[in-house]
Design an enzyme around this catalytic site. Structure first.
Site, PDB file in Angstrom:
ATOM      1  N   ALA A 274       0.850  -1.190   0.000  1.00  0.00           N
ATOM      2  CA  ALA A 274       0.000   0.000   0.000  1.00  0.00           C
ATOM      3  C   ALA A 274       0.885   1.238   0.000  1.00  0.00           C
ATOM      4  O   ALA A 274       2.033   1.206   0.462  1.00  0.00           O
ATOM      5  CB  ALA A 274      -0.915   0.012   1.227  1.00  0.00           C
TER       6      ALA A 274
ATOM      7  N   ALA B 177       5.296   5.879   2.718  1.00  0.00           N
ATOM      8  CA  ALA B 177       5.355   7.252   3.239  1.00  0.00           C
ATOM      9  C   ALA B 177       6.628   7.419   4.068  1.00  0.00           C
ATOM     10  O   ALA B 177       6.862   6.675   5.017  1.00  0.00           O
ATOM     11  CB  ALA B 177       4.122   7.539   4.090  1.00  0.00           C
TER      12      ALA B 177
ATOM     13  N   GLY C   3       6.691  11.622   7.495  1.00  0.00           N
ATOM     14  CA  GLY C   3       6.144  11.588   8.843  1.00  0.00           C
ATOM     15  C   GLY C   3       4.657  11.862   8.871  1.00  0.00           C
ATOM     16  O   GLY C   3       3.976  11.824   7.849  1.00  0.00           O
TER      17      GLY C   3
ATOM     18  N   GLU D  13       8.549  20.149   7.065  1.00  0.00           N
ATOM     19  CA  GLU D  13       8.552  19.865   5.638  1.00  0.00           C
ATOM     20  C   GLU D  13       8.033  21.072   4.872  1.00  0.00           C
ATOM     21  O   GLU D  13       7.602  22.074   5.456  1.00  0.00           O
ATOM     22  CB  GLU D  13       7.709  18.620   5.330  1.00  0.00           C
ATOM     23  CG  GLU D  13       8.301  17.338   5.898  1.00  0.00           C
ATOM     24  CD  GLU D  13       7.622  16.091   5.352  1.00  0.00           C
ATOM     25  OE1 GLU D  13       7.037  16.155   4.256  1.00  0.00           O
ATOM     26  OE2 GLU D  13       7.676  15.046   6.018  1.00  0.00           O
TER      27      GLU D  13
ATOM     28  N   HIS E  38       5.007  14.955  -6.814  1.00  0.00           N
ATOM     29  CA  HIS E  38       6.057  15.182  -5.823  1.00  0.00           C
ATOM     30  C   HIS E  38       7.297  15.681  -6.558  1.00  0.00           C
ATOM     31  O   HIS E  38       7.717  15.087  -7.555  1.00  0.00           O
ATOM     32  CB  HIS E  38       6.376  13.899  -5.058  1.00  0.00           C
ATOM     33  CG  HIS E  38       7.093  14.155  -3.769  1.00  0.00           C
ATOM     34  ND1 HIS E  38       8.404  14.564  -3.722  1.00  0.00           N
ATOM     35  CD2 HIS E  38       6.691  14.085  -2.476  1.00  0.00           C
ATOM     36  CE1 HIS E  38       8.783  14.724  -2.462  1.00  0.00           C
ATOM     37  NE2 HIS E  38       7.744  14.452  -1.692  1.00  0.00           N
TER      38      HIS E  38
ATOM     39  N   ARG F 255       4.436  21.929  -2.792  1.00  0.00           N
ATOM     40  CA  ARG F 255       4.883  20.962  -3.784  1.00  0.00           C
ATOM     41  C   ARG F 255       4.533  21.331  -5.220  1.00  0.00           C
ATOM     42  O   ARG F 255       5.321  21.090  -6.145  1.00  0.00           O
ATOM     43  CB  ARG F 255       4.294  19.584  -3.460  1.00  0.00           C
ATOM     44  CG  ARG F 255       4.881  18.953  -2.224  1.00  0.00           C
ATOM     45  CD  ARG F 255       4.197  17.649  -1.878  1.00  0.00           C
ATOM     46  NE  ARG F 255       4.836  17.026  -0.717  1.00  0.00           N
ATOM     47  CZ  ARG F 255       4.407  15.927  -0.143  1.00  0.00           C
ATOM     48  NH1 ARG F 255       3.330  15.317  -0.616  1.00  0.00           N
ATOM     49  NH2 ARG F 255       5.045  15.418   0.890  1.00  0.00           N
TER      50      ARG F 255
ATOM     51  N   HIS G  64       2.144  11.750  -7.571  1.00  0.00           N
ATOM     52  CA  HIS G  64       2.280  11.359  -6.175  1.00  0.00           C
ATOM     53  C   HIS G  64       0.950  11.161  -5.449  1.00  0.00           C
ATOM     54  O   HIS G  64       0.732  10.141  -4.816  1.00  0.00           O
ATOM     55  CB  HIS G  64       3.100  12.420  -5.450  1.00  0.00           C
ATOM     56  CG  HIS G  64       3.412  12.103  -4.017  1.00  0.00           C
ATOM     57  ND1 HIS G  64       4.090  10.966  -3.633  1.00  0.00           N
ATOM     58  CD2 HIS G  64       3.151  12.791  -2.867  1.00  0.00           C
ATOM     59  CE1 HIS G  64       4.240  10.955  -2.313  1.00  0.00           C
ATOM     60  NE2 HIS G  64       3.662  12.031  -1.828  1.00  0.00           N
TER      61      HIS G  64
ATOM     62  N   ARG H 254      -2.161  19.354  -1.751  1.00  0.00           N
ATOM     63  CA  ARG H 254      -2.034  18.810  -0.395  1.00  0.00           C
ATOM     64  C   ARG H 254      -0.778  19.318   0.313  1.00  0.00           C
ATOM     65  O   ARG H 254       0.306  19.333  -0.247  1.00  0.00           O
ATOM     66  CB  ARG H 254      -2.005  17.276  -0.449  1.00  0.00           C
ATOM     67  CG  ARG H 254      -1.841  16.617   0.909  1.00  0.00           C
ATOM     68  CD  ARG H 254      -1.908  15.114   0.800  1.00  0.00           C
ATOM     69  NE  ARG H 254      -0.746  14.523   0.146  1.00  0.00           N
ATOM     70  CZ  ARG H 254       0.374  14.164   0.786  1.00  0.00           C
ATOM     71  NH1 ARG H 254       0.496  14.363   2.087  1.00  0.00           N
ATOM     72  NH2 ARG H 254       1.370  13.620   0.122  1.00  0.00           N
TER      73      ARG H 254
END
Length: 517
Positions: free
Chosen positions: A42, A47, A50, A115, A243, A289, A350, A385
């Site tokens: 999955a 990921a 975090g 991030e 991404h 992003r 992504h 996102r």
């Protein structure tokens, strides 16, 4: 045809599906959960960066960061639910109950990282394998739960609805209602029907409809395509996030390079070693992003170079190896020592910010059909996102949806008839042709509906995909059902839905960027 009956059918075993299954089982419900492979098969497993653990939600900065990353388009109610419920979901479920092994400082306190798009350090992690640390822990609990039946290697073919799959003429006039799915078990040519009071789509995203993606193989929008075929509302499908930093090597697989590396101080540079993001956005390499991906796309188009680079020169080499051991090891396998060398990177598909419309308790417009995690769209992400919100959304959407379903099942009557049997031809599909058709879909989406779009490109994509869908549908009608055939059928349908949504939206926002050509 075998018929299996249960309270809840969960289609997907990533973090959203597994967390839902645990919450539902703890509420006393019987659960059957489908998994394309093992517990690690999955997107949640991959990921790296975090999960948000905002210990000061009252400050409002996380709300602002989510809204800014979305270009002002996120659903305020969905944002409020995540910000308010998120801290307790992480603390109570992951930290206190499951004891996930998050990184801690020398005093034993959780260690926080930052991030792109975040104004503060609020992300907890387990080195650069956070998804693995969380999902493996949750999966062990699922395996031990007596009320959860796992169907590993099973493929959902189509949803069962009263209006499509029963012998009763009266059901055609009832409101759209789901009562389970046709499922192809692992290693079997014969589908079974799993009849359920509640059906939960937790199939992940759709990144593998593009040629280059960070997603797990087979992630082609299964939930989106199945929901579309029974009349579910879909929303925001044009907003596919790319991404910006995926490893690039001529003979190497593409794999994710977490945004947390830039959060620790790495800088994006071009082939000449010159930083270029400060000219694009005030946050430089830590811009949202969509902005970084387009900037890299433009840099590559201008220079003709195949990639840009992540310069880690400002980071201590021992820290790099300790903080990012998985990335260090994988890059080293392909000739790049990230403790001393810059990392070659390019963007890749992504995350799907859109999906099957769902309210804040997972309900779609189809009765008793729910959608959670990346498959769903509550509007939390809007047009783009914010980093590290996805795992948290999996937790919160699973929790709220399972609670609501438990109340419904206790209070309502459900019509659960025997579905009409599945009829499958005996001709076997040519798997070489199936693979070639899937490659055509992926190349078409990458070339004409990728990071930068135009009306002309989208028109070409639509024409190619419509012709492909006709050929694939004839395949589907005339051949025995297989996992590969289901994947191809859903991939071309999802691709057409993304192209259609992009064609209807002439305004560039977030991950959807349109130019006139």
């Amino acid at each position: 045809m075998e018929i299996i009956r249960t309270d809840c059918l969960v289609i997907g075993s990533g973090l959203a599906g597994a967390a839902y299954a645990l919450h539902a089982e703890q509420a006393g419900l019987s659960v059957h959960m489908l998994s394309l492979g093992g517990p690690a098969d999955a997107n949640s497993e991959w990921a790296q960066g975090g999960i948000i653990y905002d210990v000061d939600p009252a400050s409002g900065t996380l709300r602002q960061d989510i809204m800014e990353a979305s270009d002002g388009t996120a659903n305020p109610a969905a944002v409020e639910q995540l910000v308010t419920a998120g801290p307790s979901a992480v603390r109570d479920f992951l930290v206190d109950k499951l004891h996930v092994d998050f990184d801690r400082d020398k005093n034993g306190e959780l260690e926080f990282a930052r991030e792109g798009g975040h104004s503060a350090r609020r992300i907890i992690h387990a080195k650069d394998l956070t998804g693995h640390a969380i999902l493996s822990t949750v999966a062990r609990r699922v395996e031990a739960a007596a009320g959860i039946t796992k169907h590993s290697g099973a493929t959902a073919i189509d949803l069962l609805t009263l209006s499509h799959n029963t012998e009763s003429a009266a059901d055609r006039y009832a409101p759209l209602t789901c009562f389970g799915a046709f499922v192809l078990p692992a290693g079997s040519p014969e589908p079974v029907a799993i009849v359920a009071k509640k059906t939960i789509l937790a199939t992940g995203g759709l990144g593998q409809i593009f040629q280059y993606s960070t997603n797990f193989p087979g992630t082609v929008g299964h939930g989106v395509a199945m929901a579309y075929r029974v009349g579910a509302r879909l929303i925001d499908l044009e907003y596919v996030q790319f991404h910006p930093t995926v490893f690039y090597g001529k003979h190497a697989p593409r794999f994710l390079i977490t945004e947390a590396i830039r959060g620790e101080g790495a800088v994006l540079v071009n082939a000449d070693g010159k930083p270029f993001m400060n000219q694009v956005h005030p946050n430089g390499s830590l811009a949202p992003r969509d902005i970084v991906s387009r900037a890299i796309h433009q840099e590559l188009a201008t220079s003709g170079e195949p990639c840009v680079y992540l310069d880690l020169g400002s980071l201590d080499s021992h820290f790099v190896q300790e903080r990012f051991p998985s990335i260090y090891r994988r890059c080293l396998e392909h000739g790049v020592n990230i403790a001393t060398d810059p990392i070659p990177v390019v963007p890749a598909a992504h995350y799907s910010c859109g999906g099957v419309y769902a309210d804040l308790e997972g309900r779609t417009n189809i009765r008793h059909l729910n959608a959670i995690g990346e498959t769903a769209c509550t509007g939390l992400h809007g047009a783009n996102r914010l980093a590290s919100t996805s795992l948290l959304e999996c937790l919160t959407s699973a929790m709220f949806t399972a609670r609501a379903d438990a109340k419904d099942i206790a209070a309502k009557d459900f019509r659960l008839p025997d579905p009409r049997p599945w009829e499958s031809p005996r001709t076997e599909a040519d798997l070489t042709l199936v693979a070639q058709d899937l490659n055509l879909v992926q190349q078409t989406m990458w070339n004409y509906a990728g990071i930068v779009r135009s009306p002309r490109r989208l028109t070409r994509a639509r024409r190619i995909l419509l012709e492909a869908r006709e050929e694939i549908q004839s395949f589907y009608r005339d051949c025995q059902i297989t996992r590969e055939l289901v994947e191809l059928r859903n991939a071309v349908q999802t691709a057409l839905l993304v192209v259609h949504a992009a064609s209807l939206n002439p305004r560039s926002r977030g991950a959807h960027y349109v130019v006139d050509e």
